[in-house]
Every structure is written in structure tokens, then in C-alpha cells.
Scaffold this motif. Sequence first.
Motif, short mmCIF file in Angstrom:
data_model
loop_
_atom_site.label_atom_id
_atom_site.label_comp_id
_atom_site.label_asym_id
_atom_site.label_seq_id
_atom_site.Cartn_x
_atom_site.Cartn_y
_atom_site.Cartn_z
N SER A 98 60.63 -15.70 11.57
CA SER A 98 60.01 -14.66 12.38
C SER A 98 61.05 -13.62 12.81
O SER A 98 62.10 -13.97 13.34
CB SER A 98 59.36 -15.29 13.61
OG SER A 98 58.84 -14.29 14.47
N ARG A 100 61.75 -11.39 15.46
CA ARG A 100 61.23 -11.31 16.82
C ARG A 100 61.61 -10.04 17.55
O ARG A 100 60.94 -9.65 18.50
CB ARG A 100 61.73 -12.52 17.63
CG ARG A 100 61.37 -13.88 17.06
CD ARG A 100 61.69 -14.98 18.06
NE ARG A 100 63.08 -14.94 18.49
CZ ARG A 100 64.05 -15.64 17.92
NH1 ARG A 100 63.78 -16.41 16.88
NH2 ARG A 100 65.29 -15.56 18.36
N THR A 101 62.69 -9.40 17.15
CA THR A 101 63.20 -8.27 17.92
C THR A 101 63.60 -7.13 16.97
O THR A 101 63.86 -7.36 15.79
CB THR A 101 64.44 -8.67 18.73
OG1 THR A 101 65.48 -9.08 17.83
CG2 THR A 101 64.12 -9.81 19.70
N LYS A 105 65.36 -7.11 12.95
CA LYS A 105 64.83 -6.34 11.81
C LYS A 105 65.93 -5.44 11.23
O LYS A 105 66.15 -5.40 10.02
CB LYS A 105 63.64 -5.49 12.26
CG LYS A 105 63.00 -4.68 11.15
CD LYS A 105 61.75 -3.96 11.68
CE LYS A 105 61.03 -3.22 10.56
NZ LYS A 105 61.82 -2.11 10.01
N SER A 136 68.92 -21.82 12.94
CA SER A 136 68.82 -21.26 14.29
C SER A 136 70.11 -20.55 14.66
O SER A 136 70.09 -19.55 15.39
CB SER A 136 68.50 -22.36 15.32
OG SER A 136 69.60 -23.23 15.51
N ARG A 139 69.84 -17.15 13.06
CA ARG A 139 68.94 -16.28 13.83
C ARG A 139 69.64 -15.74 15.07
O ARG A 139 69.44 -14.58 15.46
CB ARG A 139 67.67 -17.03 14.23
CG ARG A 139 66.71 -17.29 13.08
CD ARG A 139 65.32 -17.65 13.59
NE ARG A 139 65.36 -18.83 14.43
CZ ARG A 139 65.16 -20.08 14.00
NH1 ARG A 139 64.91 -20.28 12.72
NH2 ARG A 139 65.19 -21.09 14.83
N ASN A 143 70.22 -11.79 16.03
CA ASN A 143 69.68 -11.28 17.30
C ASN A 143 70.79 -10.82 18.25
O ASN A 143 70.54 -10.59 19.43
CB ASN A 143 68.83 -12.36 17.97
CG ASN A 143 67.77 -11.76 18.88
OD1 ASN A 143 67.22 -10.70 18.59
ND2 ASN A 143 67.49 -12.43 19.99
#
Length: 233
Positions: A98, A100-101, A105, A136, A139, A143
Motif C-alpha cells: 500500500s 500510504r503517503t 509515492k 516493513s 516501507r 516513508n
Amino acid sequence: MVKNYVWMYKMNKLILYHGSAQIVEKPIFGKGNKYNDYGLGFYCTENLDLAKEWACSENVNGYANQYEIDIDNLKILKLSEYHILYWLTILITNREFSIRTPIMKRSKEYLSKKFMIDISKYDIIIGYRADDSYFSFARSFLNNEISIKQLSYAMKLGKLGEQTVLKSKEAFNKIKFINYTEADNSVYYARKKERDTDARRAFQKELEYDDINGIFIRDIIREDMNESDIGTL
């Protein structure tokens, strides 16, 4: 700049192990999960105990299938010879996750533009294995929560080791089944859980450290950094 590493082995063979719930005597080209770390392929390790861990789920025994592969003239991509961001870019291209922010992206887009390797020309890929806990960590980097130095450190936690992935028809044609060993879930599932728990615990401790001078993904994007700008880790 992507290095032109094409590993060509002459008169050489590898012993590989594939952890599975089944005995797999004939790996089938094109079969499997296209969302694995390096896309479709046959995922193995040179470590028997690691294969037994991968084979076991809770309360279910598995098998470590043993193979021999003639790697003479095969093209092998060895990701340990590249900056970690090349590995990460391949990973986030293949794995489903996903976004998420906005920074995640933008991070994925930037890495795909700057650090992509064309893996289609390789018969075999050797590189990190990213299970759920390790993904994780990836990710968190995307992020902007951890630095590139912390990501590199995180990938060594738990000592998951490297995986060897057969990608081409030629590689599949050269692999031969030798034998299998049963993996007792009461032993190897427990080891897998312990490895994962240790990695998560060590990573949480690492997050307590504020790498104030570290390079984060936002820095890389803002400064339009490439491998030489980031440096070795």
C-alpha cells in the motif's frame, strides 16, 4: 549508474535447497507468485537449515528439496555487488504494498527512474530475501522514517541470508532434483519465529536512534542524488 555486472561461471555447479510444504521434483518455469521479491521464479537458498525454516508453517511440517544446478554459461545478477537501493527498487517493483503517503509515492517513482536494473536478461538472481518484517523496514525507508544507513543495517538483522532465484527457461532446464529432507515444524517454525522476533526487536531499538546526519529518501529526491552522491554504506 547501473554497473554492468554479468556473472558468468564456467564448469561450475551449485547445490540449492527449496523449502516447501511439498516435495518438488520438477520446478516448473512460469509457475508461482509474480509478486514475490524478484517476480516469477524458483526461490532457493544454499543454506539447508534456512530452507527448512522457509518450509515450515505453524503445526505443519515441510520439506527441504535439494537440487544441483549446472551454472556454466548462465548470466547471474549478484545484488550484493550493487548499492542497496538497486535491490530495494527491484523489490518495490515486484511486491504488492500500500502506498500510504505522498512521500512513499514519490519515493517509488524516483527509485524506479534512478535505480532500476533490467532483470530480464539474467538467468539467476542472488540477493536478500525480504519476508514481511524486512519489507516493513523497506516501507519505513520509503516513508522517510529511517535513513539509508539504518535501512542497510536493518537488512542484516535476523541474518535471513541470500536467496538464489531461477528466472529463465535455461536455468530451469539445468536444475536437477537430488533428494529431500523433512523439516520438523516444532523445530524450524520456532526458529523462523525467533529470527523474525529478534529482527523486529533490534529494529525497534534502532529506531530509538535519531540519525540526524543520515541521508533520508527525501534528501535523495530533493538533491537528485545518485549512487556516487550517496556513497557506500
